[in-house]
Design a protein around this motif. Sequence first.
Motif, PDB file in Angstrom:
ATOM      1  N   LYS A  34      -3.401 -11.377  12.404  1.00  0.00           N
ATOM      2  CA  LYS A  34      -2.489 -11.737  11.234  1.00  0.00           C
ATOM      3  C   LYS A  34      -2.083 -10.322  10.677  1.00  0.00           C
ATOM      4  O   LYS A  34      -2.500  -9.178  11.181  1.00  0.00           O
ATOM      5  CB  LYS A  34      -3.408 -11.928   9.927  1.00  0.00           C
ATOM      6  N   PRO A  35      -0.813 -10.208  10.165  1.00  0.00           N
ATOM      7  CA  PRO A  35      -0.216  -8.983   9.764  1.00  0.00           C
ATOM      8  C   PRO A  35      -1.175  -8.328   8.794  1.00  0.00           C
ATOM      9  O   PRO A  35      -1.830  -8.815   8.005  1.00  0.00           O
ATOM     10  CB  PRO A  35       0.963  -9.407   8.819  1.00  0.00           C
ATOM     11  N   VAL A  36      -1.190  -6.821   8.810  1.00  0.00           N
ATOM     12  CA  VAL A  36      -1.829  -5.958   7.931  1.00  0.00           C
ATOM     13  C   VAL A  36      -1.311  -5.109   7.126  1.00  0.00           C
ATOM     14  O   VAL A  36      -0.189  -4.674   7.707  1.00  0.00           O
ATOM     15  CB  VAL A  36      -3.154  -5.276   8.850  1.00  0.00           C
ATOM     16  N   LYS A  37      -1.958  -4.670   6.073  1.00  0.00           N
ATOM     17  CA  LYS A  37      -1.636  -3.621   5.260  1.00  0.00           C
ATOM     18  C   LYS A  37      -2.485  -2.383   5.131  1.00  0.00           C
ATOM     19  O   LYS A  37      -3.559  -2.466   5.631  1.00  0.00           O
ATOM     20  CB  LYS A  37      -1.439  -4.094   3.719  1.00  0.00           C
ATOM     21  N   LYS A  38      -1.823  -1.338   4.855  1.00  0.00           N
ATOM     22  CA  LYS A  38      -2.935   0.056   4.880  1.00  0.00           C
ATOM     23  C   LYS A  38      -3.837  -0.403   3.997  1.00  0.00           C
ATOM     24  O   LYS A  38      -3.652  -1.165   2.798  1.00  0.00           O
ATOM     25  CB  LYS A  38      -2.019   1.288   4.847  1.00  0.00           C
ATOM     26  N   SER A  39      -4.976   0.302   3.913  1.00  0.00           N
ATOM     27  CA  SER A  39      -6.106   0.155   2.906  1.00  0.00           C
ATOM     28  C   SER A  39      -6.541   1.531   2.440  1.00  0.00           C
ATOM     29  O   SER A  39      -6.901   2.319   3.384  1.00  0.00           O
ATOM     30  CB  SER A  39      -7.130  -0.914   3.446  1.00  0.00           C
ATOM     31  N   ALA A  40      -7.074   1.863   1.299  1.00  0.00           N
ATOM     32  CA  ALA A  40      -7.806   3.316   1.059  1.00  0.00           C
ATOM     33  C   ALA A  40      -8.975   3.022   1.349  1.00  0.00           C
ATOM     34  O   ALA A  40      -9.764   4.060   1.553  1.00  0.00           O
ATOM     35  CB  ALA A  40      -7.544   3.511  -0.440  1.00  0.00           C
ATOM     36  N   PHE A  41      -9.629   1.710   1.749  1.00  0.00           N
ATOM     37  CA  PHE A  41     -10.945   1.651   2.385  1.00  0.00           C
ATOM     38  C   PHE A  41     -11.138   2.236   3.661  1.00  0.00           C
ATOM     39  O   PHE A  41     -12.289   2.580   4.061  1.00  0.00           O
ATOM     40  CB  PHE A  41     -11.350   0.053   2.275  1.00  0.00           C
ATOM     41  N   SER A  42     -10.175   2.410   4.370  1.00  0.00           N
ATOM     42  CA  SER A  42     -10.047   2.727   5.716  1.00  0.00           C
ATOM     43  C   SER A  42      -9.404   4.243   5.733  1.00  0.00           C
ATOM     44  O   SER A  42      -8.533   4.670   5.570  1.00  0.00           O
ATOM     45  CB  SER A  42      -8.911   2.009   6.547  1.00  0.00           C
ATOM     46  N   ILE A  43     -10.601   4.957   6.160  1.00  0.00           N
ATOM     47  CA  ILE A  43     -10.432   6.522   6.114  1.00  0.00           C
ATOM     48  C   ILE A  43     -10.320   7.029   7.484  1.00  0.00           C
ATOM     49  O   ILE A  43     -11.426   6.804   8.328  1.00  0.00           O
ATOM     50  CB  ILE A  43     -11.228   7.386   5.236  1.00  0.00           C
ATOM     51  N   GLY A  44      -9.260   7.817   7.925  1.00  0.00           N
ATOM     52  CA  GLY A  44      -9.142   8.241   9.329  1.00  0.00           C
ATOM     53  C   GLY A  44     -10.029   9.680   9.390  1.00  0.00           C
ATOM     54  O   GLY A  44      -9.656  10.406   9.003  1.00  0.00           O
ATOM     55  N   HIS A  45     -10.992   9.313  10.073  1.00  0.00           N
ATOM     56  CA  HIS A  45     -12.031  10.581  10.280  1.00  0.00           C
ATOM     57  C   HIS A  45     -11.550  11.422  11.142  1.00  0.00           C
ATOM     58  O   HIS A  45     -11.402  11.246  12.619  1.00  0.00           O
ATOM     59  CB  HIS A  45     -13.569  10.138  10.679  1.00  0.00           C
ATOM     60  N   ASP A 369     -13.743   6.823  13.100  1.00  0.00           N
ATOM     61  CA  ASP A 369     -13.005   7.500  14.288  1.00  0.00           C
ATOM     62  C   ASP A 369     -11.912   6.565  15.096  1.00  0.00           C
ATOM     63  O   ASP A 369     -11.050   7.176  15.822  1.00  0.00           O
ATOM     64  CB  ASP A 369     -14.106   7.978  15.415  1.00  0.00           C
ATOM     65  N   TRP A 370     -11.971   5.257  14.563  1.00  0.00           N
ATOM     66  CA  TRP A 370     -10.878   4.450  14.965  1.00  0.00           C
ATOM     67  C   TRP A 370     -10.420   3.332  13.856  1.00  0.00           C
ATOM     68  O   TRP A 370     -11.131   2.620  13.618  1.00  0.00           O
ATOM     69  CB  TRP A 370     -11.236   3.611  16.270  1.00  0.00           C
ATOM     70  N   PRO A 371      -9.627   3.831  12.948  1.00  0.00           N
ATOM     71  CA  PRO A 371      -9.562   3.254  11.922  1.00  0.00           C
ATOM     72  C   PRO A 371      -8.835   1.759  11.931  1.00  0.00           C
ATOM     73  O   PRO A 371      -8.872   1.007  11.036  1.00  0.00           O
ATOM     74  CB  PRO A 371      -8.295   4.190  11.001  1.00  0.00           C
ATOM     75  N   ALA A 372      -8.448   1.400  13.018  1.00  0.00           N
ATOM     76  CA  ALA A 372      -8.296   0.026  12.901  1.00  0.00           C
ATOM     77  C   ALA A 372      -9.342  -1.084  12.861  1.00  0.00           C
ATOM     78  O   ALA A 372      -9.166  -1.873  12.144  1.00  0.00           O
ATOM     79  CB  ALA A 372      -7.683  -0.230  14.814  1.00  0.00           C
ATOM     80  N   THR A 373     -10.381  -0.643  13.072  1.00  0.00           N
ATOM     81  CA  THR A 373     -11.752  -1.287  12.833  1.00  0.00           C
ATOM     82  C   THR A 373     -11.855  -1.707  11.483  1.00  0.00           C
ATOM     83  O   THR A 373     -12.127  -2.697  10.964  1.00  0.00           O
ATOM     84  CB  THR A 373     -12.918  -0.575  13.292  1.00  0.00           C
ATOM     85  N   THR A 374     -11.807  -0.534  10.555  1.00  0.00           N
ATOM     86  CA  THR A 374     -11.826  -0.442   9.059  1.00  0.00           C
ATOM     87  C   THR A 374     -10.828  -1.130   8.359  1.00  0.00           C
ATOM     88  O   THR A 374     -10.889  -2.113   7.519  1.00  0.00           O
ATOM     89  CB  THR A 374     -11.918   0.865   8.458  1.00  0.00           C
ATOM     90  N   THR A 375      -9.667  -0.727   8.826  1.00  0.00           N
ATOM     91  CA  THR A 375      -8.234  -1.555   8.205  1.00  0.00           C
ATOM     92  C   THR A 375      -8.598  -3.064   8.563  1.00  0.00           C
ATOM     93  O   THR A 375      -7.946  -3.782   7.633  1.00  0.00           O
ATOM     94  CB  THR A 375      -7.092  -1.078   9.202  1.00  0.00           C
ATOM     95  N   PHE A 376      -8.855  -3.490   9.809  1.00  0.00           N
ATOM     96  CA  PHE A 376      -8.603  -4.944  10.110  1.00  0.00           C
ATOM     97  C   PHE A 376      -9.696  -5.634   8.977  1.00  0.00           C
ATOM     98  O   PHE A 376      -9.749  -6.768   8.663  1.00  0.00           O
ATOM     99  CB  PHE A 376      -9.216  -5.121  11.462  1.00  0.00           C
ATOM    100  N   TYR A 377     -11.109  -4.890   8.989  1.00  0.00           N
ATOM    101  CA  TYR A 377     -11.890  -5.533   8.171  1.00  0.00           C
ATOM    102  C   TYR A 377     -11.456  -5.727   6.746  1.00  0.00           C
ATOM    103  O   TYR A 377     -11.728  -6.731   5.844  1.00  0.00           O
ATOM    104  CB  TYR A 377     -13.522  -4.824   8.193  1.00  0.00           C
ATOM    105  N   ALA A 378     -10.986  -4.549   5.973  1.00  0.00           N
ATOM    106  CA  ALA A 378     -10.451  -4.454   5.005  1.00  0.00           C
ATOM    107  C   ALA A 378      -9.364  -5.617   4.522  1.00  0.00           C
ATOM    108  O   ALA A 378      -9.635  -6.286   3.542  1.00  0.00           O
ATOM    109  CB  ALA A 378     -10.004  -3.088   4.379  1.00  0.00           C
TER     110      ALA A 378
END
Length: 384
Positions: A34-45, A369-378
Amino acid sequence: MASSDYTLGPRPAYLVADMDEGELKAKLEKCLGKPVKKSAFSIGHRGAALMFPEHTKESYIAAAQMGAGIVECDVTFTKDKQLVCRHSQSDLHTTTDVLAYPDLAAKCSVPFTPADPDTGEKAQVECRTSDFTLEEFKRLKGKMDGGNPMATTPEEYMNGTPGWRTDLYASNGTLMTHAESIALFKELGVKMTPELKAPAVEMPFQGFSQQEYAQKMLDEYKAAGVKPSEVFPQSFNIEDVKYWIANEPKFGEQAVYLDSRMYDDENWAPSLSDMKALKDAGVEYIAPPLFAMVTVNENGEIVPSDYAKQAKAAGLKMIAWTLERSGPLASGGGWYYQSIEDVTNNDGDALKLLDVLAKDVGVVGVFSDWPATTTFYANCMNIK
């Protein structure tokens, strides 16, 4: 960046496929593709340090492309007291190609000494940002963090990337000043979380005091016209956090106390009174490592730890670090998973932990270290 610019790649699907069967896996499966949006929950370490050289322009751009709503520049300083993005003042020998330049390598605090294979003595080297001027620093390229401790040549030492990372994207690691990171983050449309790193040199350094260092970091945001609401300044030093609260209250509202007490002192134990004292001192955000926030109950379930319960009871907002920094999880996950290693046995368990952190612990953000994971979950859980 527009929503169409974000890309998660194959890793979220890989992690979901590797999960144990259950309700969470079924829910996440429905969100794949599904399309995704950026999320402040996802922090690029350090950006996207799993596959890109940390704290480089390329790493930061990759994190933003994965929908990280906040990206981190760890801040330290050079010999001429200019602020730059590095995880440590003394890590240039493992995170850059400094040893490839003989004239610069000779200036390192500890010049390279080869390992002795006969005695087993390891190679010795330490190169600090404070060993070099900004002009010299900018000659370097970032590389994947790592060093070969048994190297007998500088070239061998630099060839130390862990096998579960990759050098595929390490050809052009563009180092950045702190000010350059601010300009890039503004362009990318992300919020910023600079971490004031502990100096490796004695302070004051050539008249540069700790408080001047802390102030200079925030001054660069003010000079760039960045609103305090866009910045989450961090430090492991509680005195830095208190300084910002007292002297830069608008920035201090989002200052983050990075908590290392649980591993600095083996006898330390969290308490509600301690958490309340931090809150009373003006601290709003606290950020410990992943393992400090969770434990395993008698039913083998991951649940909030006493630390997490007390921080929440005191009204502190919590941020966790660091997901996707442990390599394969089949053998328990290592340091970051130490409190739940008995129930960690596959890579998909990263999403199980993330779900507990979000829903049960109640964290407001997770470094990865791989924000795609946290962005996907968020996005799947509708976390903005």
